[in-house]
Scaffold this active site. Structure first.
Site, PDB file in Angstrom:
ATOM      1  N   HIS A  26     -14.715  -2.854  11.871  1.00  0.00           N
ATOM      2  CA  HIS A  26     -13.438  -2.198  11.385  1.00  0.00           C
ATOM      3  C   HIS A  26     -13.749  -0.816  10.511  1.00  0.00           C
ATOM      4  CE1 HIS A  26     -11.886  -6.382  12.105  1.00  0.00           C
ATOM      5  NE2 HIS A  26     -10.743  -5.954  11.981  1.00  0.00           N
ATOM      6  N   LYS A  56     -12.220  -1.608   4.777  1.00  0.00           N
ATOM      7  CA  LYS A  56     -12.046  -3.053   4.672  1.00  0.00           C
ATOM      8  C   LYS A  56     -12.940  -3.873   3.752  1.00  0.00           C
ATOM      9  CE  LYS A  56     -11.501  -7.064   7.696  1.00  0.00           C
ATOM     10  NZ  LYS A  56     -10.262  -7.442   7.100  1.00  0.00           N
TER      11      LYS A  56
HETATM   12  N1  LIG Z   1      -3.358 -10.825  10.207  1.00  0.00           N
HETATM   13  C1  LIG Z   1      -3.310  -9.567  10.860  1.00  0.00           C
HETATM   14  O1  LIG Z   1      -2.862  -9.432  11.790  1.00  0.00           O
HETATM   15  C2  LIG Z   1      -4.038  -8.309   9.998  1.00  0.00           C
HETATM   16  C3  LIG Z   1      -4.361  -8.520   8.553  1.00  0.00           C
HETATM   17  N2  LIG Z   1      -4.675  -7.296   7.832  1.00  0.00           N
HETATM   18  C4  LIG Z   1      -5.121  -7.668   6.440  1.00  0.00           C
HETATM   19  O2  LIG Z   1      -3.897  -7.271   5.616  1.00  0.00           O
HETATM   20  C5  LIG Z   1      -4.788  -6.931   4.340  1.00  0.00           C
HETATM   21  C6  LIG Z   1      -4.192  -5.760   3.897  1.00  0.00           C
HETATM   22  O3  LIG Z   1      -4.962  -4.715   4.738  1.00  0.00           O
HETATM   23  P1  LIG Z   1      -4.450  -3.153   4.565  1.00  0.00           P
HETATM   24  O4  LIG Z   1      -2.989  -2.835   4.772  1.00  0.00           O
HETATM   25  O5  LIG Z   1      -5.580  -2.308   5.530  1.00  0.00           O
HETATM   26  O6  LIG Z   1      -5.133  -2.879   2.879  1.00  0.00           O
HETATM   27  P2  LIG Z   1      -4.596  -1.844   1.968  1.00  0.00           P
HETATM   28  O7  LIG Z   1      -5.518  -2.085   0.607  1.00  0.00           O
HETATM   29  O8  LIG Z   1      -4.314  -0.598   2.671  1.00  0.00           O
HETATM   30  O9  LIG Z   1      -3.100  -2.565   1.371  1.00  0.00           O
HETATM   31  C7  LIG Z   1      -3.027  -3.786   0.610  1.00  0.00           C
HETATM   32  C8  LIG Z   1      -1.915  -3.331  -0.298  1.00  0.00           C
HETATM   33  O10 LIG Z   1      -1.389  -4.289  -1.248  1.00  0.00           O
HETATM   34  C9  LIG Z   1      -1.349  -4.117  -2.258  1.00  0.00           C
HETATM   35  N3  LIG Z   1      -1.428  -4.964  -3.420  1.00  0.00           N
HETATM   36  C10 LIG Z   1      -2.666  -5.717  -3.906  1.00  0.00           C
HETATM   37  N4  LIG Z   1      -2.410  -6.594  -4.803  1.00  0.00           N
HETATM   38  C11 LIG Z   1      -1.043  -6.558  -4.719  1.00  0.00           C
HETATM   39  C12 LIG Z   1       0.007  -7.254  -5.727  1.00  0.00           C
HETATM   40  N5  LIG Z   1      -0.268  -8.295  -6.527  1.00  0.00           N
HETATM   41  N6  LIG Z   1       1.173  -7.075  -5.421  1.00  0.00           N
HETATM   42  C13 LIG Z   1       1.641  -5.901  -4.676  1.00  0.00           C
HETATM   43  N7  LIG Z   1       0.643  -5.204  -4.199  1.00  0.00           N
HETATM   44  C14 LIG Z   1      -0.322  -5.700  -3.990  1.00  0.00           C
HETATM   45  C15 LIG Z   1      -2.681  -2.845  -2.671  1.00  0.00           C
HETATM   46  O11 LIG Z   1      -2.459  -1.987  -3.710  1.00  0.00           O
HETATM   47  P3  LIG Z   1      -3.746  -1.338  -4.408  1.00  0.00           P
HETATM   48  O12 LIG Z   1      -3.839  -0.400  -3.443  1.00  0.00           O
HETATM   49  O13 LIG Z   1      -3.012  -0.871  -5.632  1.00  0.00           O
HETATM   50  O14 LIG Z   1      -4.712  -2.809  -4.716  1.00  0.00           O
HETATM   51  C16 LIG Z   1      -2.388  -2.159  -1.345  1.00  0.00           C
HETATM   52  O15 LIG Z   1      -1.030  -1.317  -1.524  1.00  0.00           O
HETATM   53  C17 LIG Z   1      -5.974  -7.326   4.643  1.00  0.00           C
HETATM   54  O16 LIG Z   1      -6.406  -8.579   3.988  1.00  0.00           O
HETATM   55  C18 LIG Z   1      -6.397  -7.142   5.924  1.00  0.00           C
HETATM   56  O17 LIG Z   1      -7.654  -7.833   6.554  1.00  0.00           O
HETATM   57  C19 LIG Z   1      -4.664  -6.228   8.186  1.00  0.00           C
HETATM   58  C20 LIG Z   1      -4.170  -6.001   9.488  1.00  0.00           C
HETATM   59  C21 LIG Z   1      -3.846  -6.985  10.281  1.00  0.00           C
HETATM   60  O1  LIG Z   2      -8.443  -5.194   7.463  1.00  0.00           O
HETATM   61  C1  LIG Z   2      -8.042  -4.821   8.670  1.00  0.00           C
HETATM   62  O2  LIG Z   2      -7.834  -3.693   8.874  1.00  0.00           O
HETATM   63  C2  LIG Z   2      -7.735  -5.878   9.759  1.00  0.00           C
HETATM   64  N1  LIG Z   2      -7.727  -7.240   9.192  1.00  0.00           N
HETATM   65  C3  LIG Z   2      -7.572  -8.176  10.038  1.00  0.00           C
HETATM   66  C4  LIG Z   2      -8.926  -9.068  10.200  1.00  0.00           C
HETATM   67  O3  LIG Z   2      -9.588  -9.420   9.248  1.00  0.00           O
HETATM   68  O4  LIG Z   2      -9.151  -9.685  11.376  1.00  0.00           O
HETATM   69  C5  LIG Z   2      -7.185  -8.155  11.576  1.00  0.00           C
HETATM   70  C6  LIG Z   2      -7.373  -6.533  12.179  1.00  0.00           C
HETATM   71  O5  LIG Z   2      -8.637  -6.925  12.645  1.00  0.00           O
HETATM   72  C7  LIG Z   2      -7.476  -5.572  11.241  1.00  0.00           C
END
Ligand SMILES: NC(=O)C1=CN([C@@H]2O[C@H](COP(=O)(O)OP(=O)(O)OC[C@H]3O[C@@H](n4cnc5c(N)ncnc54)[C@H](OP(=O)(O)O)[C@@H]3O)[C@@H](O)[C@H]2O)C=CC1
Ligand SMILES: O=C(O)C1=N[C@H](C(=O)O)C[C@H](O)C1
Length: 265
Positions: free
Chosen positions: A154, A158
């Protein structure tokens, strides 16, 4: 269906705003970020690269959850547990993409699912969930002389490892083999590790650049090797899966569901 995106300013948050605003049958009614975030007050549409939607980003989840049907949540474990409790109080749908949840966090999600309809998956794409089913079958068909190793890569931002997807694939392999992943799992190897223990399911993690999400499950036998891989090329894939999950869960009774339920796999 009315939808709120939490973590609106994040990489996935912006994708989720686009998906919720553009999906047929959905209306974006709220966008939430944490207190003090620099995107507060911005129009969610503009934040996501769309025309203005008239939905400002706020730090008030209580008001947003009281006036919606579902929440799309790809944030962080502590935030997700908090939002699950609010979703339970509001009796709405909670789609959880957040990874890195502990056993304790999962227990709290299970409790919230007595009142909320929660769909949680480490990966919301059709492709990965199909691959997981394939992995389960291959693991069930091959003998113990095939070693199972899971490799993931990734982007550099991450924060959790192994990825939620790698763990999902590990669970599928363990289920195929009829073993408990917690007992078979090996996530670190360094120094004089000794020979590989028969039956281990190994995880290897790579981080760098802008990789959206690459996963391979390797079945390494005595004289042949099978590799099953998935490469995600655009985060929009996960966002459209999340909206699909929300629409699927809307008419369902409270409970904790997975993407395999949504996709009928
Ligand atoms: N299941 C799936 O298909 C996928 C899962 N994911 C998962 O999604 C999650 C997020 O990934 P990603 O978007 O890349 O990460 P980012 O860090 O870009 O986004 C997370 C966001 O959540 C915010 N946040 C954290 N705590 C709070 C809160 N208490 N209230 C509101 N907002 C909050 C963060 O703010 P701040 O930056 O201020 O901390 C940030 O803006 C990860 O766990 C990732 O692994 C990602 C892609 C696909
Ligand atoms: O953090 C990410 O970006 C992603 N998180 C998910 C994971 O932990 O598997 C899904 C995807 O691979 C992207």
């Amino acid at each position: 269906m009315r939808l709120v995106v939490v973590g609106a300013g994040g990489r996935m948050g912006r994708m989720l705003i686009r998906a919720a605003a553009q999906a047929e049958g959905c209306t974006l009614t709220g966008a939430i970020e944490r207190e003090g975030a620099d995107v507060l007050g911005q129009d969610a549409g503009v934040l996501a690269g769309l025309q203005p939607l008239g939905v400002p980003v706020t730090d008030d989840p209580l008001a947003a959850f009281a006036a919606t049907d579902g929440v799309l949540d790809f944030t962080a474990p502590a935030a997700t547990v908090f939002y699950a409790e609010l979703a339970a109080q509001a009796r709405i749908v909670h789609v959880v993409g957040t990874t890195g949840l502990s056993e304790d966090d999962l227990a709290k999600l299970r409790a919230a699912a007595y009142h909320a309809r929660i769909v949680r998956s480490g990966n919301m794409s059709l492709g990965v969930n199909l691959v997981a089913e394939l992995v389960r079958r291959v693991a069930a068909s091959l003998g113990a002389d095939f070693d199972i190793e899971i490799l993931e890569m990734h982007h550099r931002h991450k924060v959790d490892a192994p990825s939620g997807t790698a763990l999902l694939l590990g669970e599928a392999a363990a289920a195929g083999r009829g073993v408990d992943l917690a007992e078979a799992r090996v996530s670190t190897r360094d120094g004089h590790t000794g020979a590989r223990r028969p039956g281990d399911i190994g995880f290897a993690t790579l981080r760098g650049g802008s990789v959206v999400g690459d996963h391979s499950v390797i079945f390494a036998g005595p004289s042949e090797r099978i590799t099953i891989s998935h490469h995600a090329e655009d985060r929009a894939l996960f966002a459209s899966g999340a909206v699909k999950a929300a629409l699927w869960a809307y008419p369902k009774p409270p409970g904790l569901y997975g993407m395999t339920d949504v996709l009928g796999l």
